[in-house]
Design a protein around this motif. Structure first.
Motif, PDB file in Angstrom:
ATOM      1  N   THR A 195       0.709  -1.215  -0.276  1.00 15.71           N
ATOM      2  CA  THR A 195      -0.044  -0.027  -0.563  1.00 15.71           C
ATOM      3  C   THR A 195       0.872   1.298   0.315  1.00 15.71           C
ATOM      4  O   THR A 195       0.062   2.573  -0.624  1.00 15.71           O
ATOM      5  CB  THR A 195      -0.823  -0.435   1.100  1.00 15.71           C
ATOM      6  N   GLN A 196       1.758   1.461   0.698  1.00 18.67           N
ATOM      7  CA  GLN A 196       2.927   2.639   1.147  1.00 18.67           C
ATOM      8  C   GLN A 196       3.764   2.533  -0.362  1.00 18.67           C
ATOM      9  O   GLN A 196       4.078   3.672  -1.201  1.00 18.67           O
ATOM     10  CB  GLN A 196       3.287   2.231   2.012  1.00 18.67           C
ATOM     11  N   CYS A 197       3.848   1.831  -1.172  1.00 16.68           N
ATOM     12  CA  CYS A 197       4.902   1.875  -2.100  1.00 16.68           C
ATOM     13  C   CYS A 197       4.603   0.325  -3.366  1.00 16.68           C
ATOM     14  O   CYS A 197       4.541   1.073  -3.893  1.00 16.68           O
ATOM     15  CB  CYS A 197       6.584   0.762  -1.715  1.00 16.68           C
ATOM     16  N   GLY A 198       3.852   0.249  -3.614  1.00 12.97           N
ATOM     17  CA  GLY A 198       3.312  -0.572  -4.697  1.00 12.97           C
ATOM     18  C   GLY A 198       1.937  -0.197  -5.623  1.00 12.97           C
ATOM     19  O   GLY A 198       2.265  -0.893  -6.592  1.00 12.97           O
ATOM     20  N   LEU A 199       1.480   0.422  -4.693  1.00 15.43           N
ATOM     21  CA  LEU A 199       0.082   1.140  -5.569  1.00 15.43           C
ATOM     22  C   LEU A 199      -0.053   1.341  -6.452  1.00 15.43           C
ATOM     23  O   LEU A 199      -0.941   1.560  -8.326  1.00 15.43           O
ATOM     24  CB  LEU A 199      -0.899   1.867  -4.753  1.00 15.43           C
ATOM     25  N   THR A 200       1.369   2.043  -7.013  1.00  9.67           N
ATOM     26  CA  THR A 200       1.359   2.966  -8.375  1.00  9.67           C
ATOM     27  C   THR A 200       3.082   1.493  -9.371  1.00  9.67           C
ATOM     28  O   THR A 200       2.738   1.984 -10.633  1.00  9.67           O
ATOM     29  CB  THR A 200       2.245   3.899  -8.660  1.00  9.67           C
TER      30      THR A 200
END
Length: 791
Positions: free
Chosen positions: A294-299
Motif C-alpha cells: 500500500t505504501q510503496c507498490g500501488l503505482t
C-alpha cells in the motif's frame, strides 16, 4: 490497619480489628514478613504473635445478602486421596530435554493423602522413599504422549528446584493422577483452571508495572497458545500468547516478560490461526506485506501479476514464516514484486487455505447463483462461518485488492487481472478452472455489500490511498542544505529525487566541497528546528523527500558530524537485549501534571513500546516507538532541569487535521541521554543504526544505479502468460537483451486457456507518443499491438 497494629503492643486493638473482620491471613506485601504473624514476630511482639496464631483458622467467608453481610458456615475443602503404582525416574535439578527410556524408570507405590504425595519401594513398605507436600508443589506439567519410554507421563516441580518424572501406560490412571495432584495444590479461587485441558498448571510469582519489590503469587494454566491466570484473588483472565507484543526472557533466564497488545515472536504452525497475529486477528505476515505494498507498490505497473526474484522471495518467505514480527519491510531494501510474490506464496502454502478445506466447495458453487441478492446473502453467510482469523484476513485482503483495482489506471491491475492472479492462489488450485477467479471478482466488485462497508469508511480508505500516491509521485524537489552551520557561504542547493536517502545527500554535499571521509567520521544529515531548539539525525536510509514534506518553515537540513555515534555503537554492542528502563524528568507540551513543571517518572523501553509509570502497577501512558520521532534538545522556554534532554514528537498524517503532540524528557547526564537515544533508534530501525562498513558504504550506495527491473516506465516482464513463461522471458533477456524480441512474438494474441478466458478482457499496451514514448494506455481491447521494448 491490622498489619500496622501488630507491630506495636496494643493487643486489644488487634482483637477489635479481628472481631470486626480483619483478615488474619492477609498478605503484608513484604518479602521478609509475608504474614501478619511473621510481621509481629519480626517486631518483637510475642503477645501479638500468640494471639494471631490462635486465630489463623477462624475467618468465615462472607456473602452479600439483601444489601448486608450474611455469615455462611465455613466448609473445608475435601481431602484428596489417591494411590496406585507409577513408574518414576530419579529427581533432577534441571528441565528434561532428552527422552527418558523405560529402563530409566523404577516402579513405585504412590499415595496422595492429606496434601502429601509419597512414593514407596512397594505397597508393602511403610516408610516412604520420598514425599512432597502440597505446599511444596510449584508446577504440574503433562508431557505429550510417547515423549518418554512410557506412553503417558507427567512432571512435578518442587519449590526446592527439583523435578520429578512419573509415567504409566494406562491413560485412565494417568488422567486420574494428574487431576488429583492438581486439585491438591491449586487453591479454591483458581479451581476453574482444573476444568481446562492444560499442558502445564501451577503457581508463579509475578510483578507488573513498577511493582518490583512486592511480588505476588498467581496461578496459571497453559492450554495451547493461551495462558489462563488467576491473579491476586481476582477473576480469571486469558493471555493470548500469539497476540503478545513481546515475549522474552530476562535476568539470567529467571524472568519471563509478557507484554500484551501486539503479537508474539515466532510462528508455531502451518495454519492461519497458528501464525503470529495482530490485535485484530490478522497474521502479521499478511499485515506487513499489505501495508508495504500500500505504501510503496500501488503505482507499480502489474503489481501482483509480476513475479519477484526467486532467490530473494524464498529468503523473505522463510524469514516471514519464522518470525514475521522481526521483519521490517522497507523501501529501498525490499523490492515491491518480491513482497507481493511472498504474500501470494504464503496464501498458496498456508495449510487449509484462506477459505478452509471444508468450505471451499460452498464458496465455489456460489458463483453459479443467478439472483444478485441471493448471491450476496450466500457470500455473507459463508463469511460469517469462517474461523475468526480467516474472516479477519479475508476482509483485510479484499479491502486491499479493492483499493488496488480502484487505481488501475496507474498500476494496470483491474478487477479481472487481480482475479486471474488471486483465484488459484487463494483457493490453492491449478488455475485450469476460472471458477475460483469468479469468486474473487465477486468479492472485490461487491466489497462494500458483502463486507458491509459504509460510504464514510470507504471514502476514508480511498483518501488515505490517494494521499500516499500523491506523496510517492511528488517528483523532484529543490532544497537548500547547509554544511556544518547555517550561513550564506555554507548553503548548497540540491535537487532531491524521490529515491534519495540521507546518506546519498550527505555524500553529495561532501563531494561538492571535496571533503574526504575519514575513518570514524560519522557525517550525517540533520533536521534542525530553530523554533523548538532541537535537532534530529536522519537515519542513513531515510528518504529525504518524504521528510521534507513534513518539515516546518522554521526547520532546515544540515550536514555535520554525529559526535556521539561511536559511543552509541559501543553501548549497543555491549547490550544483550534491546531494552532500557530508568527514571527521567517528564513534561507535556501542555502539561496536565501540575503547573507546567517537570515531574519524575519511571520509563520502560522494550520491544516496540515506551511505557511511563507513576506509582501504580499500570502504565500511566504508553507510546508506540514506530509512531514517534526523538529530537535532541529541549527549548529553554519550558525550563528543563538539565541540558541533557530530548523532545519526543508524535504526528499523524492520516487525518484531515494532522495531530501533533510532543513531550519533553530530561536525563541526569549526557551519557544517559545518549543511551536512551541509541536504544530508541536501534528499536526503530531493527539494530541497523549505521552501515557496518561505515561512510564508504554510504558513498558507494549513493553512486550505485537504482536496481529496478524496468527501462523507462515499462516493465520488461510480460504481463500475460504463465509464471514459467515470464521467468523464461526474463532469464532470456538477462543473457541477451537483443534476443528478447525473438523469445516472444508480441504480434500474436495471447493463447486462450481455461484460466484465461477467450472473451474480451483488459490487457496492457503502450502506444507511442511523440512527447512521451512510454505513455501507457489501459483501455479494453481485443485487437493486437506490436510492442517494442528498448534497452
Amino acid at each position: 490497619a491490622l498489619c500496622i497494629n501488630v507491630q506495636c503492643s496494643d493487643v486489644l486493638e488487634t482483637l477489635s480489628l479481628v472481631f470486626c473482620g480483619a483478615a488474619v491471613n492477609c498478605p503484608t506485601d513484604m518479602a521478609d514478613c509475608p504474614t501478619t504473624w511473621s510481621l509481629a514476630t519480626a517486631h518483637g511482639q510475642p503477645l501479638q504473635a500468640e494471639f494471631l496464631s490462635h486465630n489463623l483458622h477462624t475467618e468465615l467467608p462472607r456473602s452479600e445478602v439483601g444489601g448486608g453481610a450474611a455469615t455462611v458456615h465455613y466448609v473445608p475443602p475435601p481431602s484428596v486421596c489417591h494411590n496406585g503404582f507409577l513408574f518414576k525416574t530419579g529427581s533432577m535439578a534441571r528441565a528434561i530435554v532428552e527422552r527418558k527410556g523405560r529402563e530409566e524408570f523404577s516402579r513405585r507405590w504412590c499415595t496422595l493423602h492429606d496434601g502429601n504425595f509419597s512414593y514407596y519401594e512397594s505397597d508393602k513398605n511403610s516408610s516412604p522413599n520420598g514425599m512432597l507436600k502440597a505446599t511444596e508443589m510449584v508446577c504440574l506439567a503433562v508431557s505429550p504422549p510417547e515423549k518418554h519410554g512410557y506412553d503417558h507421563t507427567f512432571e512435578l516441580y518442587s519449590d526446592s528446584d527439583r523435578l520429578y518424572l512419573f509415567g504409566t501406560d494406562d491413560p485412565e490412571s494417568h488422567k486420574e493422577w494428574v487431576k488429583s495432584l492438581a486439585k491438591t495444590f491449586i487453591p479454591a479461587h483458581a479451581e476453574p483452571l482444573l476444568r481446562l485441558g492444560f499442558e502445564r498448571i501451577g503457581r508463579l510469582k509475578y510483578k507488573d508495572g513498577l511493582n518490583l519489590q512486592t511480588p505476588k503469587v498467581g496461578w496459571f494454566a497453559l492450554v495451547g497458545s493461551t495462558l489462563y491466570a488467576y491473579l491476586d484473588n481476582s477473576e480469571g483472565e486469558e493471555i493470548h500468547l500469539r497476540k503478545l507484543l513481546e515475549l522474552s526472557i530476562q535476568q539470567d533466564n529467571e524472568v519471563l516478560v509478557l507484554v500484551e497488545r501486539g503479537s508474539a515472536a515466532g510462528s508455531g504452525g502451518d495454519t492461519l490461526s497458528q501464525q503470529q497475529l495482530t490485535d485484530t486477528d490478522i497474521p502479521v505476515i499478511v499485515q506487513n506485506c499489505i501495508g508495504y505494498i500500500t505504501q510503496c507498490g500501488l503505482t507499480s505497473e502489474g503489481i501482483y501479476r509480476k513475479s519477484g526474484v526467486n532467490s530473494r522471495v524464498a529468503a523473505l518467505s522463510d524469514a516471514l514464516w519464522q518470525d514475521a514480527r522481526s521483519i521490517c519491510l522497507r523501501e529501498g531494501v525490499h523490492q515491491v514484486d518480491d513482497v507481493s510474490t511472498a504474500l501470494k506464496r504464503f496464501f498458496r502454502e498456508v495449510k487449509g487455505g484462506l477459505f478452509t478445506t471444508e468450505e471451499t466447495g460452498a464458496w465455489l458453487s456460489t458463483v453459479a447463483l443467478q439472483e444478485f441478492g441471493q448471491k450476496i446473502a450466500q457470500y455473507q453467510m459463508l463469511l460469517s462461518r469462517l474461523p475468526c482469523v480467516n474472516k479477519a484476513t479475508l476482509t483485510a485482503l479484499i479491502k486491499h485488492l479493492y483499493c488496488v483495482q480502484r487505481f488501475s489506471e496507474l498500476n494496470q491491475m483491474n478487477l479481472h487481472n487481480l482475479a486471474i492472479v488471486f483465484g488459484p492462489t487463494l483457493f490453492q488450485t491449478d488455475g485450469k478452472d476460472y471458477t475460483a477467479g469468479r469468486v474473487i471478482e465477486d468479492l472485490i466488485e461487491h466489497y462494500t455489500g458483502i463486507f458491509q462497508v459504509d460510504e464514510q469508511q470507504l471514502k476514508k480508505q480511498l483518501d488515505e490511498i490517494t494521499a500516499i500516491i500523491k506523496t510517492n509521485c511528488s517528483g523532484d524537489f529543490i532544497c537548500t542544505v547547509y554544511l556544518e552551520e547555517k550561513s550564506d557561504t555554507a548553503e548548497q542547493h540540491v535537487k532531491i529525487p524521490a529515491s534519495m536517502t540521507a546518506a546519498e545527500l550527505t555524500c553529495e554535499i561532501l563531494d561538492r566541497r571535496k571533503i574526504p571521509i575519514k575513518e570514524k567520521d560519522y557525517w550525517c544529515c540533520w533536521e534542525i528546528s530553530e523554533k523548538e531548539e532541537m535537532e534530529r539525525p536522519l537515519h542513513y536510509q531515510e528518504r529525504v523527500l518524504a521528510m521534507l514534506h513534513s518539515l516546518g518553515t522554521d526547520s532546515y537540513l544540515l550536514i555535520k558530524k554525529h559526535l556521539s555515534m561511536e559511543m552509541m555503537k559501543v553501548y549497543l554492542a555491549s547490550k544483550v537485549d534491546m531494552s532500557k528502563h530508568g527514571l527521567m524528568k517528564f513534561r507535556e507540551e501542555r502539561s496536565i501534571l501540575g503547573l507546567g513543571g517537570f515531574h519524575e517518572r519511571y520509563f520502560i523501553l522494550n520491544s516496540n513500546i515506551l511505557r511511563m509509570y507513576k506509582e501504580s502497577n499500570r502504565p500511566e501512558r504508553d507510546w508506540s516507538v514506530k509512531s514517534l520521532k526523538l529530537y535532541l534538545g529541549i527549548k529553554k522556554k519550558v525550563r528543563p532541569p538539565s541540558s541533557w534532554g530530548v523532545t519526543m514528537v508524535f504526528q499523524s498524517e492520516k487525518q484531515e487535521k494532522p495531530e501533533r503532540q510532543q513531550w519533553y524528557l530530561c536525563c541526569g547526564s549526557e551519557a544517559e541521554m545518549n543511551e536512551w537515544f541509541a536504544t530508541f533508534l536501534s528499536i526503530q530501525f531493527d539494530g541497523d543504526l549505521w552501515p557496518e562498513d561505515g561512510a564508504q558504504q554510504q558513498l558507494r550506495r549513493s553512486r550505485a544505479p537504482p536496481t529496478d527491473a524496468r527501462h523507462g516506465n515499462v516493465s520488461l516482464i510480460p504481463l500475460r502468460g504463465s509464471e514459467n513463461e515470464m521467468r523464461h522471458s526474463v532469464a532470456t533477456f538477462s543473457k541477451d537483451p537483443l534476443a528478447w524480441r525473438e523469445t516472444i512474438n508480441f504480434t500474436q494474441p495471447p493463447p486462450t486457456t481455461a484460466a484465461m478466458p477467450s472473451e474480451p478482457s483488459s490487457s496492457f499496451c503502450h502506444r507511442g507518443d511523440p512527447d512521451d514514448p512510454w505513455r501507457a494506455c489501459s483501455h479494453t481491447h481485443t485487437h493486437t499491438h506490436t510492442h517494442r521494448y528498448y534497452s
